[in-house]
Design a protein around this motif. Sequence first.
Motif, PDB file in Angstrom:
ATOM      1  N   UNK A  21      -6.324 -14.977   4.799  1.00 26.76           N
ATOM      2  CA  UNK A  21      -6.918 -14.387   3.594  1.00 26.76           C
ATOM      3  C   UNK A  21      -7.317 -12.934   3.820  1.00 26.76           C
ATOM      4  N   UNK A  22      -7.801 -12.607   5.017  1.00 29.34           N
ATOM      5  CA  UNK A  22      -8.197 -11.226   5.308  1.00 29.34           C
ATOM      6  C   UNK A  22      -7.009 -10.285   5.204  1.00 29.34           C
ATOM      7  N   UNK A  23      -5.870 -10.691   5.760  1.00 29.09           N
ATOM      8  CA  UNK A  23      -4.661  -9.865   5.662  1.00 29.09           C
ATOM      9  C   UNK A  23      -4.232  -9.687   4.211  1.00 29.09           C
ATOM     10  N   UNK A  24      -4.309 -10.765   3.444  1.00 37.86           N
ATOM     11  CA  UNK A  24      -3.906 -10.696   2.034  1.00 37.86           C
ATOM     12  C   UNK A  24      -4.836  -9.780   1.253  1.00 37.86           C
ATOM     13  N   UNK A  25      -6.134  -9.900   1.494  1.00 36.23           N
ATOM     14  CA  UNK A  25      -7.096  -9.055   0.776  1.00 36.23           C
ATOM     15  C   UNK A  25      -6.892  -7.578   1.123  1.00 36.23           C
ATOM     16  N   UNK A  26      -6.726  -7.271   2.407  1.00 37.50           N
ATOM     17  CA  UNK A  26      -6.527  -5.879   2.815  1.00 37.50           C
ATOM     18  C   UNK A  26      -5.216  -5.334   2.270  1.00 37.50           C
ATOM     19  N   UNK A  31      -1.881  -2.296  -2.196  1.00 41.80           N
ATOM     20  CA  UNK A  31      -0.657  -2.573  -2.957  1.00 41.80           C
ATOM     21  C   UNK A  31      -0.875  -2.534  -4.471  1.00 41.80           C
ATOM     22  N   UNK A  32      -2.051  -2.904  -4.919  1.00 41.04           N
ATOM     23  CA  UNK A  32      -2.302  -2.967  -6.355  1.00 41.04           C
ATOM     24  C   UNK A  32      -2.625  -1.591  -6.924  1.00 41.04           C
ATOM     25  N   UNK A  33      -2.129  -1.275  -8.112  1.00 44.69           N
ATOM     26  CA  UNK A  33      -2.517  -0.034  -8.779  1.00 44.69           C
ATOM     27  C   UNK A  33      -4.034  -0.019  -9.028  1.00 44.69           C
ATOM     28  N   UNK A  40     -10.226  -6.566 -10.939  1.00 48.72           N
ATOM     29  CA  UNK A  40     -10.252  -7.844 -10.238  1.00 48.72           C
ATOM     30  C   UNK A  40     -11.342  -7.908  -9.176  1.00 48.72           C
ATOM     31  N   UNK A  41     -11.786  -9.128  -8.889  1.00 48.80           N
ATOM     32  CA  UNK A  41     -12.730  -9.364  -7.797  1.00 48.80           C
ATOM     33  C   UNK A  41     -11.908  -9.730  -6.564  1.00 48.80           C
ATOM     34  N   UNK A  42     -11.762  -8.780  -5.654  1.00 47.26           N
ATOM     35  CA  UNK A  42     -10.917  -9.007  -4.490  1.00 47.26           C
ATOM     36  C   UNK A  42     -11.713  -9.423  -3.251  1.00 47.26           C
ATOM     37  N   UNK A  43     -13.042  -9.472  -3.386  1.00 43.68           N
ATOM     38  CA  UNK A  43     -13.853  -9.860  -2.234  1.00 43.68           C
ATOM     39  C   UNK A  43     -13.749 -11.350  -1.942  1.00 43.68           C
ATOM     40  N   UNK A  44     -13.429 -12.131  -2.971  1.00 43.84           N
ATOM     41  CA  UNK A  44     -13.286 -13.574  -2.783  1.00 43.84           C
ATOM     42  C   UNK A  44     -11.924 -14.015  -3.318  1.00 43.84           C
ATOM     43  N   UNK A  45     -11.014 -14.277  -2.390  1.00 45.16           N
ATOM     44  CA  UNK A  45      -9.669 -14.719  -2.760  1.00 45.16           C
ATOM     45  C   UNK A  45      -9.444 -16.139  -2.272  1.00 45.16           C
TER      46      UNK A  45
END
Length: 278
Positions: A21-26, A31-33, A40-45
């Motif tokens: 999850x850490x790799x995906x969040x970073x 990657x996202x505009x 979006x709330x990216x702190x909790x995925x």
Amino acid sequence: MGTDMTNSVHDHFFKKVFSDVTNTRDFLAIALPEEVKNSLVLTHLTLEPTSYISEELKDYFTDLVVKTTLKGVETPVDVYIVLEHKSYYDKAIWVQLLHYMYLMWQQDVNEKNPLRVIIPLVFYHGKQAWDIPLAFRDQFQVPNSLKDYLLNFKYILFDTHQKDVERTEELRANVFLVSALLLMKSVHEGNIEGVKKVFQLWEEYGFIHNKRGMFFFFQYILETKEPEEVKRYLKETKRSKLMTTFVEKIRQEGEIKGRQEGRQEGEIKGRQEGEQKS
């Protein structure tokens, strides 16, 4: 190595990297505009299962779906990011993404839930320049007066060739992810310059002592680069002992896996022969 086997190597590596999850969040942070990221709330995925994909179709779809929520809304709104990996130029991307989203929405209909919000993101590190339109209807050569009546959606493209990931400030704390992105970016190069950059990065951040992490990357390097060229580079930089250690470990693991698969095949064959006799 055949094309299908090569793609399988890349897919396996990609899925392993982004199962964290850490790799995906970073990754999503770069990657996202900005307008999407700010919504979006990216702190909790949450990495979502893909149980709605039938077994015979699983090989044709990504197995990475990320669940998050919208910022600043009273009622939580779930947002799903479909992360599709491509190591080769593929004009079928539109139908693949559409089919994947359809399956997700069909599950919503079957379970009588509102249709979920889905954002498709394509991760590309192929050799050919990616020039496939980002908007679905832009592939149709028709007058604009008709385009309003066509199905339309857009995907976000992350092209590794367009990103200087080792110099991206947001990734400096995640050496593992930067290493993975560099190796995927350089996989189609006919030299090992990408591998050299990764080693330099490891030395700078002390990752050279992370035996488990290095073993993971060495497997990918040896499956995608010419081993003799890698060996020469390590010898020149006085790391030949390190290379020998990892090659031997990989060989041993391959033998163990082969014995396990052989036992399993033998057990299955034995059961089948027993059933035929009874």
